[in-house]
Design a protein around this motif. Structure first.
Motif, short mmCIF file in Angstrom:
data_model
loop_
_atom_site.label_atom_id
_atom_site.label_comp_id
_atom_site.label_asym_id
_atom_site.label_seq_id
_atom_site.Cartn_x
_atom_site.Cartn_y
_atom_site.Cartn_z
N GLU A 130 0.87 -1.18 0.00
CA GLU A 130 0.00 0.00 0.00
C GLU A 130 0.90 1.22 0.00
O GLU A 130 1.81 1.33 0.84
CB GLU A 130 -0.90 -0.01 1.23
N VAL A 131 0.70 2.13 -0.95
CA VAL A 131 1.63 3.25 -1.10
C VAL A 131 0.89 4.58 -1.16
O VAL A 131 -0.31 4.65 -1.44
CB VAL A 131 2.49 3.10 -2.39
N GLY A 132 1.64 5.65 -0.88
CA GLY A 132 1.17 7.01 -1.02
C GLY A 132 2.33 7.87 -1.51
O GLY A 132 3.42 7.38 -1.77
N MET A 133 2.09 9.18 -1.63
CA MET A 133 3.15 10.09 -2.08
C MET A 133 3.62 10.96 -0.93
O MET A 133 2.82 11.39 -0.10
CB MET A 133 2.64 11.00 -3.21
N GLU A 134 4.94 11.20 -0.86
CA GLU A 134 5.49 12.10 0.14
C GLU A 134 6.71 12.80 -0.45
O GLU A 134 7.69 12.16 -0.80
CB GLU A 134 5.89 11.33 1.40
N ASN A 135 6.62 14.12 -0.56
CA ASN A 135 7.72 14.94 -1.09
C ASN A 135 8.19 14.47 -2.46
O ASN A 135 9.38 14.49 -2.78
CB ASN A 135 8.90 14.95 -0.12
N GLY A 136 7.22 14.03 -3.27
CA GLY A 136 7.55 13.63 -4.63
C GLY A 136 8.02 12.19 -4.77
O GLY A 136 8.30 11.74 -5.88
N PHE A 137 8.13 11.46 -3.65
CA PHE A 137 8.55 10.07 -3.70
C PHE A 137 7.39 9.17 -3.28
O PHE A 137 6.44 9.61 -2.62
CB PHE A 137 9.75 9.82 -2.77
N VAL A 138 7.48 7.89 -3.65
CA VAL A 138 6.46 6.93 -3.26
C VAL A 138 6.81 6.41 -1.87
O VAL A 138 7.91 5.90 -1.64
CB VAL A 138 6.40 5.75 -4.26
N LYS A 139 5.87 6.55 -0.93
CA LYS A 139 6.10 6.08 0.44
C LYS A 139 5.30 4.82 0.69
O LYS A 139 4.11 4.75 0.37
CB LYS A 139 5.70 7.15 1.46
#
Length: 472
Positions: A130-139
């Motif tokens: 399960e992923v999201g976006m953080e500061n332009g990167f995939v978290k």
């Protein structure tokens, strides 16, 4: 001499038509605003004096900005280095509108729509994260149990900076997800930044068809059950009840304690979390949502009947516990039905609604925030555990055994000496033992449950004794 007009200065009929549509829409919006009534003036209509309502300027469609949009649309169509399809441009505009709202609002093209339905049904292709976006990167929010990503060592909180040789910076979340999906059996190399590592690390993951088992259960110790919820799917509530029944059948009676493991549970279907909480609560509010429109204001309450009959419960959470798992933990915490143990949760306190546009397209948009029974919003704050327990490795120290009275030559024989159990309990489930040995948080939860059970038993025994004394 023939005059040639530069295409950069031509305002095509297509753009004029768009502007006309926007102007018409603006007129409709003004009519609605007039009906609401912001300022009243007097006027004459059909020979009679009437009140005229002027619209609130702040609620009008921004006509200048809409003209700007049509101008940009026209410039791209006429001057971009390659010809661009109208539909592609408009879909890109829709994607931009939604993605700029928050990380969870997005436009669902046919393939994305299908994949969303697959993920909530419990079977889909990919890596299993399960992923999201953080500061332009995939978290990585959480790796899903028994999937290629989890087996390869991907952890909650990892930042993916490259997919194979392609940098993630600048990609949309949808583009990154598409790269992570692929034919089962193919290899994808993830380049990851991790807090505990000083340099990026590479993890090779073999894609596979992801079949997620939502609920897993087992006995941890005699009388103490363990239920692991990996994510909330449509049938998780019924699976949870079935798992509890199976544990009680294995034990032969009611459980002395229960551990519910929500660590690295990224969430899922709201109704499934509500059904799970309802099984453990006898009454009261479970969760409520608040949004701008009436349909987003919902309240969910428990029906009478606690299937565990006040059995002590410990819920394990961590930074990978998000959304629906936080709803369950928050409800049990506010009703003091369970002790929450572990680390602070992820903090996703918003509700997304999938709104179909036609048979193949939809938008997923944040429409509400959810609140725990005590009115707490956990958005960006998470659920704070009652007892914080950080992950740790356990290692037993080698030491010489202590001598006891029984080891002394000629010791006085005890009355029950022959009934003493063997020092090594060979009947203990080695798999269960290794599970609690490896997992410090789980061992802490089990020890707490045993302590709670002992205290309850003593308390009940004392109450029964006092009852007999008063009866005499």
């Amino acid at each position: 001499m023939k005059r040639v007009r530069s295409p950069l200065h031509v305002f095509p009929l297509r753009a004029i038509a768009l502007a006309t549509c926007f102007s018409t829409a603006s007129g409709l919006a003004l009519a609605q605003d007039e009906a609401q009534g912001q300022q009243l003036l007097e006027g004459i209509q059909d020979g009679e004096r009437v009140e005229i309502t002027l619209p609130d300027p702040e609620k009008q469609l921004p006509l200048d900005d809409l003209r700007k949009f049509t101008e940009v649309f026209s410039r791209i169509k006429d001057a971009y280095v390659e010809e661009v399809d109208d539909r592609q441009l408009l879909e890109s505009a829709i994607k931009g509108m939604l993605s700029d709202l928050d990380p969870h609002s997005t436009y669902l093209a046919p393939k994305d729509y299908e994949e969303l339905e697959e993920s909530t049904s419990g079977e889909f292709g990919g890596l299993g994260i399960e992923v999201g976006m953080e500061n332009g990167f995939v978290k990585v929010i959480a790796p899903i149990d028994d999937t290629p990503a989890q087996k390869a060592g991907v952890q909650a909180g990892d930042l993916i900076i490259k997919l194979d040789e392609k940098p993630v910076k600048g990609m949309s979340l949808e583009e990154a997800v598409q790269l992570m999906r692929g034919k089962p059996g193919t290899i994808l190399t993830l380049t990851i930044m991790r807090e505990s590592e000083s340099a990026p690390i590479e993890i090779k993951v073999e894609r596979d068809v992801i079949k997620v088992t939502s609920v897993k259960s087992r006995m941890l110790d005699n009388g103490y059950g363990y239920v692991r919820i990996t994510q909330f799917q449509a049938d998780t509530g019924s699976q949870f009840l079935k798992a509890l029944g199976s544990l009680e059948d294995d034990h032969g009676s009611g459980l002395d304690g229960l551990v519910i493991d929500l660590r690295n549970n990224p969430g899922g279907v709201l109704q499934a979390a509500v059904e799970t909480a309802d099984a453990l609560l006898d009454e009261g509010l479970i969760v409520y949502t608040e949004g701008r429109i009436q349909s987003s204001r919902l309240r969910f309450s428990a029906k009478a009947g606690d299937v565990m009959a006040d059995t002590p419960i410990v819920v394990l959470i961590n930074g990978g516990s998000a959304s629906a798992s936080e709803i369950l933990a928050g409800a049990l915490q506010d009703h003091q039905r369970a002790v929450i143990m572990g680390m602070q949760s992820f903090g996703k306190g918003s509700v997304q609604t999938v709104i179909p546009l036609d048979e193949n397209h939809a938008i997923k948009m944040t429409t509400a925030r959810y609140y725990t029974p005590d009115g707490r919003s956990i958005q960006a704050t998470g659920i704070k555990p009652d007892i914080e327990v950080r992950p740790a490795e356990l290692k037993e120290l080698d030491s010489q055994p202590f001598f006891t009275e029984a080891d002394l030559s000629g010791h006085l024989e005890g009355q029950n000496e022959g009934d003493q159990p063997a020092k090594d309990n060979e009947s203990e489930d080695s798999t269960t033992a290794s599970l609690t040995d490896r997992d410090y948080q789980l061992r802490s939860a089990l020890n707490l449950l045993k302590g709670m059970h002992i205290l309850n038993r003593k308390s009940n025994g004392k109450a029964a004794s006092e009852g007999q004394d008063s009866a005499q």
